[in-house]
Design a protein around this motif. Structure first.
Motif, PDB file in Angstrom:
ATOM      1  N   ARG A 136      -1.348   0.715   0.797  1.00  0.00           N
ATOM      2  CA  ARG A 136      -0.159   0.146   1.438  1.00  0.00           C
ATOM      3  C   ARG A 136       1.077   0.943   1.042  1.00  0.00           C
ATOM      4  NH1 ARG A 136       3.276  -4.433  -0.586  1.00  0.00           N
ATOM      5  NH2 ARG A 136       4.596  -5.071   1.145  1.00  0.00           N
ATOM      6  N   PRO A 137       1.656   1.680   1.988  1.00  0.00           N
ATOM      7  CA  PRO A 137       2.905   2.390   1.682  1.00  0.00           C
ATOM      8  C   PRO A 137       4.016   1.416   1.342  1.00  0.00           C
ATOM      9  CG  PRO A 137       1.918   3.214   3.714  1.00  0.00           C
ATOM     10  CD  PRO A 137       1.165   1.983   3.336  1.00  0.00           C
ATOM     11  N   GLN A 174       6.336   2.709  10.432  1.00  0.00           N
ATOM     12  CA  GLN A 174       6.051   1.658  11.399  1.00  0.00           C
ATOM     13  C   GLN A 174       5.181   2.157  12.541  1.00  0.00           C
ATOM     14  OE1 GLN A 174       9.904   0.071  12.552  1.00  0.00           O
ATOM     15  NE2 GLN A 174       9.493  -1.692  11.276  1.00  0.00           N
ATOM     16  N   THR A 175       4.268   1.301  12.946  1.00  0.00           N
ATOM     17  CA  THR A 175       3.435   1.603  14.098  1.00  0.00           C
ATOM     18  C   THR A 175       4.137   1.151  15.363  1.00  0.00           C
ATOM     19  OG1 THR A 175       2.358  -0.536  14.050  1.00  0.00           O
ATOM     20  CG2 THR A 175       1.371   1.201  12.711  1.00  0.00           C
ATOM     21  N   ARG A 176       3.608   1.539  16.501  1.00  0.00           N
ATOM     22  CA  ARG A 176       4.199   1.124  17.769  1.00  0.00           C
ATOM     23  C   ARG A 176       4.164  -0.388  17.922  1.00  0.00           C
ATOM     24  NH1 ARG A 176       4.692   5.395  21.591  1.00  0.00           N
ATOM     25  NH2 ARG A 176       3.868   7.342  20.779  1.00  0.00           N
ATOM     26  N   GLU A 177       3.083  -1.025  17.442  1.00  0.00           N
ATOM     27  CA  GLU A 177       2.999  -2.476  17.568  1.00  0.00           C
ATOM     28  C   GLU A 177       4.105  -3.176  16.785  1.00  0.00           C
ATOM     29  OE1 GLU A 177      -1.008  -1.038  18.652  1.00  0.00           O
ATOM     30  OE2 GLU A 177       0.396  -0.624  17.059  1.00  0.00           O
ATOM     31  N   THR A 178       4.403  -2.697  15.564  1.00  0.00           N
ATOM     32  CA  THR A 178       5.407  -3.372  14.747  1.00  0.00           C
ATOM     33  C   THR A 178       6.807  -3.155  15.301  1.00  0.00           C
ATOM     34  OG1 THR A 178       5.565  -1.499  13.231  1.00  0.00           O
ATOM     35  CG2 THR A 178       4.016  -3.222  12.651  1.00  0.00           C
ATOM     36  N   ARG A 179       6.983  -2.201  16.194  1.00  0.00           N
ATOM     37  CA  ARG A 179       8.268  -2.029  16.844  1.00  0.00           C
ATOM     38  C   ARG A 179       8.303  -2.729  18.195  1.00  0.00           C
ATOM     39  NH1 ARG A 179       7.705   3.570  15.116  1.00  0.00           N
ATOM     40  NH2 ARG A 179       7.060   4.097  17.235  1.00  0.00           N
ATOM     41  N   VAL A 235     -22.100  -1.989   8.784  1.00  0.00           N
ATOM     42  CA  VAL A 235     -21.536  -1.986   7.436  1.00  0.00           C
ATOM     43  C   VAL A 235     -20.080  -1.531   7.455  1.00  0.00           C
ATOM     44  CG1 VAL A 235     -23.802  -1.537   6.427  1.00  0.00           C
ATOM     45  CG2 VAL A 235     -22.273   0.377   6.917  1.00  0.00           C
ATOM     46  N   VAL A 236     -19.281  -2.058   6.529  1.00  0.00           N
ATOM     47  CA  VAL A 236     -17.898  -1.612   6.365  1.00  0.00           C
ATOM     48  C   VAL A 236     -17.766  -1.006   4.970  1.00  0.00           C
ATOM     49  CG1 VAL A 236     -15.461  -2.239   6.364  1.00  0.00           C
ATOM     50  CG2 VAL A 236     -17.043  -3.401   7.924  1.00  0.00           C
ATOM     51  N   GLU A 237     -17.769   0.330   4.931  1.00  0.00           N
ATOM     52  CA  GLU A 237     -17.566   1.060   3.681  1.00  0.00           C
ATOM     53  C   GLU A 237     -16.185   1.694   3.646  1.00  0.00           C
ATOM     54  OE1 GLU A 237     -19.798   4.654   1.274  1.00  0.00           O
ATOM     55  OE2 GLU A 237     -21.022   3.146   2.279  1.00  0.00           O
ATOM     56  N   SER A 238     -15.601   1.867   4.816  1.00  0.00           N
ATOM     57  CA  SER A 238     -14.239   2.359   4.938  1.00  0.00           C
ATOM     58  C   SER A 238     -13.283   1.431   4.198  1.00  0.00           C
ATOM     59  CB  SER A 238     -13.865   2.420   6.428  1.00  0.00           C
ATOM     60  OG  SER A 238     -12.513   2.728   6.635  1.00  0.00           O
ATOM     61  N   SER A 239     -12.274   2.008   3.551  1.00  0.00           N
ATOM     62  CA  SER A 239     -11.282   1.204   2.848  1.00  0.00           C
ATOM     63  C   SER A 239     -10.086   0.962   3.753  1.00  0.00           C
ATOM     64  CB  SER A 239     -10.834   1.927   1.569  1.00  0.00           C
ATOM     65  OG  SER A 239     -11.939   2.131   0.714  1.00  0.00           O
ATOM     66  N   PRO A 240      -9.619  -0.276   3.841  1.00  0.00           N
ATOM     67  CA  PRO A 240      -8.546  -0.604   4.787  1.00  0.00           C
ATOM     68  C   PRO A 240      -7.210   0.039   4.413  1.00  0.00           C
ATOM     69  CG  PRO A 240      -9.730  -2.579   4.071  1.00  0.00           C
ATOM     70  CD  PRO A 240     -10.132  -1.466   3.158  1.00  0.00           C
ATOM     71  N   ALA A 241      -6.356   0.164   5.428  1.00  0.00           N
ATOM     72  CA  ALA A 241      -4.979   0.610   5.243  1.00  0.00           C
ATOM     73  C   ALA A 241      -4.054  -0.449   5.826  1.00  0.00           C
ATOM     74  CB  ALA A 241      -4.747   1.950   5.941  1.00  0.00           C
ATOM     75  N   ILE A 242      -3.001  -0.774   5.086  1.00  0.00           N
ATOM     76  CA  ILE A 242      -2.014  -1.761   5.522  1.00  0.00           C
ATOM     77  C   ILE A 242      -0.738  -1.020   5.908  1.00  0.00           C
ATOM     78  CG2 ILE A 242      -0.643  -3.773   4.861  1.00  0.00           C
ATOM     79  CD1 ILE A 242      -2.721  -4.236   2.595  1.00  0.00           C
ATOM     80  N   VAL A 243      -0.306  -1.193   7.147  1.00  0.00           N
ATOM     81  CA  VAL A 243       0.965  -0.617   7.581  1.00  0.00           C
ATOM     82  C   VAL A 243       1.694  -1.664   8.409  1.00  0.00           C
ATOM     83  CG1 VAL A 243       2.116   1.232   8.836  1.00  0.00           C
ATOM     84  CG2 VAL A 243       0.020   1.719   7.573  1.00  0.00           C
ATOM     85  N   GLY A 244       2.861  -2.079   7.947  1.00  0.00           N
ATOM     86  CA  GLY A 244       3.574  -3.147   8.629  1.00  0.00           C
ATOM     87  C   GLY A 244       2.740  -4.414   8.634  1.00  0.00           C
ATOM     88  N   GLU A 245       2.594  -5.001   9.800  1.00  0.00           N
ATOM     89  CA  GLU A 245       1.810  -6.232   9.930  1.00  0.00           C
ATOM     90  C   GLU A 245       0.374  -5.963  10.352  1.00  0.00           C
ATOM     91  OE1 GLU A 245       3.077  -9.050   8.821  1.00  0.00           O
ATOM     92  OE2 GLU A 245       4.798  -7.776   8.343  1.00  0.00           O
ATOM     93  N   MET A 246      -0.025  -4.695  10.305  1.00  0.00           N
ATOM     94  CA  MET A 246      -1.344  -4.311  10.780  1.00  0.00           C
ATOM     95  C   MET A 246      -2.266  -3.914   9.642  1.00  0.00           C
ATOM     96  SD  MET A 246      -1.091  -4.720  14.024  1.00  0.00           S
ATOM     97  CE  MET A 246      -2.568  -3.872  14.580  1.00  0.00           C
ATOM     98  N   LEU A 247      -3.574  -4.120   9.885  1.00  0.00           N
ATOM     99  CA  LEU A 247      -4.628  -3.677   8.984  1.00  0.00           C
ATOM    100  C   LEU A 247      -5.559  -2.775   9.782  1.00  0.00           C
ATOM    101  CD1 LEU A 247      -5.812  -4.249   6.037  1.00  0.00           C
ATOM    102  CD2 LEU A 247      -7.479  -5.673   7.243  1.00  0.00           C
TER     103      LEU A 247
END
Length: 362
Positions: A24-25, A30-35, A296-308
């Motif tokens: 999480r930065p 910001q992503t397009r969705e958060t704008r 399976v989910v081995e990828s690690s999530p990234a949090i940016v704004g209100e998105m995962l």
């Protein structure tokens, strides 16, 4: 070639964004969705570019100064222009590169299954030094205050001088190390396939504490608010007191937890081999929601704004509302996505086992 300019504030320089592996930065790009803007769900419109490595890309990209750095199972470390998707340089190692690059200053650090940790010039790929551990290096390095820390499949953690590659100290665990270490408050946190999480003194590698799970720990620890969050192949996600290693809570899934937790303001997000992405309360581990993928989910999530953002073995990258797990959009690749996303400037970068590095508009 010239030395790359100073790193920008919204770059993604290492696995899970920072040395604590929070995903999480602090200053979110910001992503397009958060704008409030919208991008079509059509993959052809979301795709900024695709870079063909021609072999599975399990490594997670680092994105710094307009360049994405990533390894491939063809044994090559690539530097790719983030605007055009063109190759800037490629450096060949002698085996698969599962390790995710870490960029500090004008140097890229990355491991290879050939047993070497490489230090490469960020602008040209020129080799500055290589440290031979004698065993495959699948884990991702972490860099802090002039020292590079990395584990190998012999179970040894190395602390190396970042400019010279000389050894400062080493610490031996009881089995292979597959994931990145985390750094917080002068302490290095590391998981091992011996089933333990270790806390080591950053200066000299002496052990501060050890916490034992019931199976291998192939998840990279994440550290926030005096708590270490980590998964285990025993199917649990754990929260440990960062000071003494006592267990604060554990949450059971139905399969291995190799994903590294991403830590938000009050929630922890982690994937499991049971195919789910879980949102857990950071303070007590209660489940807030789960999202089921197709593998399976081995990828690690990234949090940016209100998105995962997270990848799945079903070949899809998912963009989820982090408050409730509702899908905002999804993007399909042609094979498993074990790589973890990096998000910079409204673009998500991630590798796929289809042999490509993708740049996806968020």
């Amino acid at each position: 070639m010239t030395t790359p300019p100073r790193r920008r504030a919204d770059d993604w320089p290492t696995f899970q964004y920072d040395t604590a592996n929070t995903g999480r930065p602090r200053r979110s790009a910001q992503t397009r969705e958060t704008r409030g803007e919208q991008v079509s769900g059509d993959p052809t419109e979301r795709t900024r570019w695709r870079f063909d490595a021609h072999h599975p890309v399990v490594s997670s990209p680092a994105v710094v100064n307009g360049t994405a750095y990533v390894g491939s199972t063809d044994g090559i470390v690539y530097a790719v222009d983030t605007v055009t998707g063109d190759e800037r340089w490629a450096v060949e190692t002698d085996h698969h590169v599962f390790s995710s690059p870490a960029v500090e200053g004008d140097t890229v650090y990355v491991g290879s299954l050939d047993g070497t940790l490489y230090a490469l010039a960020a602008g040209s790929g020129r080799r500055r030094w290589g440290f031979d551990t004698g065993h495959p290096v699948a884990a991702s390095p972490v860099v802090s205050n002039g020292t590079v820390y990395v584990g190998d499949t012999d179970g040894t953690v190395y602390a190396l001088n970042a400019s010279k590659g000389t050894e400062r100290w080493r610490f031996e665990t009881g089995d292979a190390m597959d994931a990145a270490c985390a750094i917080a408050d002068e302490t290095l946190y590391a998981g091992s396939n011996d089933g333990s999480v270790y806390a080591l003194n950053l200066a000299d590698g002496t052990r501060r504490w050890r916490f034992e799970t019931n199976d291998a720990v192939a998840s990279a620890p994440s550290v926030a608010r005096d708590t270490v969050y980590v998964g285990s192949n025993d199917g649990n996600a754990y929260a440990l007191d960062a000071a003494d290693g006592t267990k604060r809570w554990q949450f059971g899934t139905a399969d291995l937890v190799k994903s590294s937790p991403a830590v938000g303001r009050d929630a922890v997000f982690v994937g499991s081999w049971d195919g789910n992405v879980y949102a857990l309360a950071a303070d007590d581990g209660t489940e807030r929601w789960r999202f089921e993928t197709g593998d399976v989910v081995e990828s690690s999530p990234a949090i940016v704004g209100e998105m995962l953002y997270v990848g799945s073995g079903d070949g899809t990258v998912y963009a989820l509302d982090r408050s409730n797990g509702v899908t905002r959009w999804q993007f399909g690749t042609r094979n498993m996505v074990m790589s973890s996303p990096a998000v910079v400037g409204g673009v998500l970068y991630v590798g796929s086992n289809d042999g490509r590095l993708y740049a996806i508009r968020t």
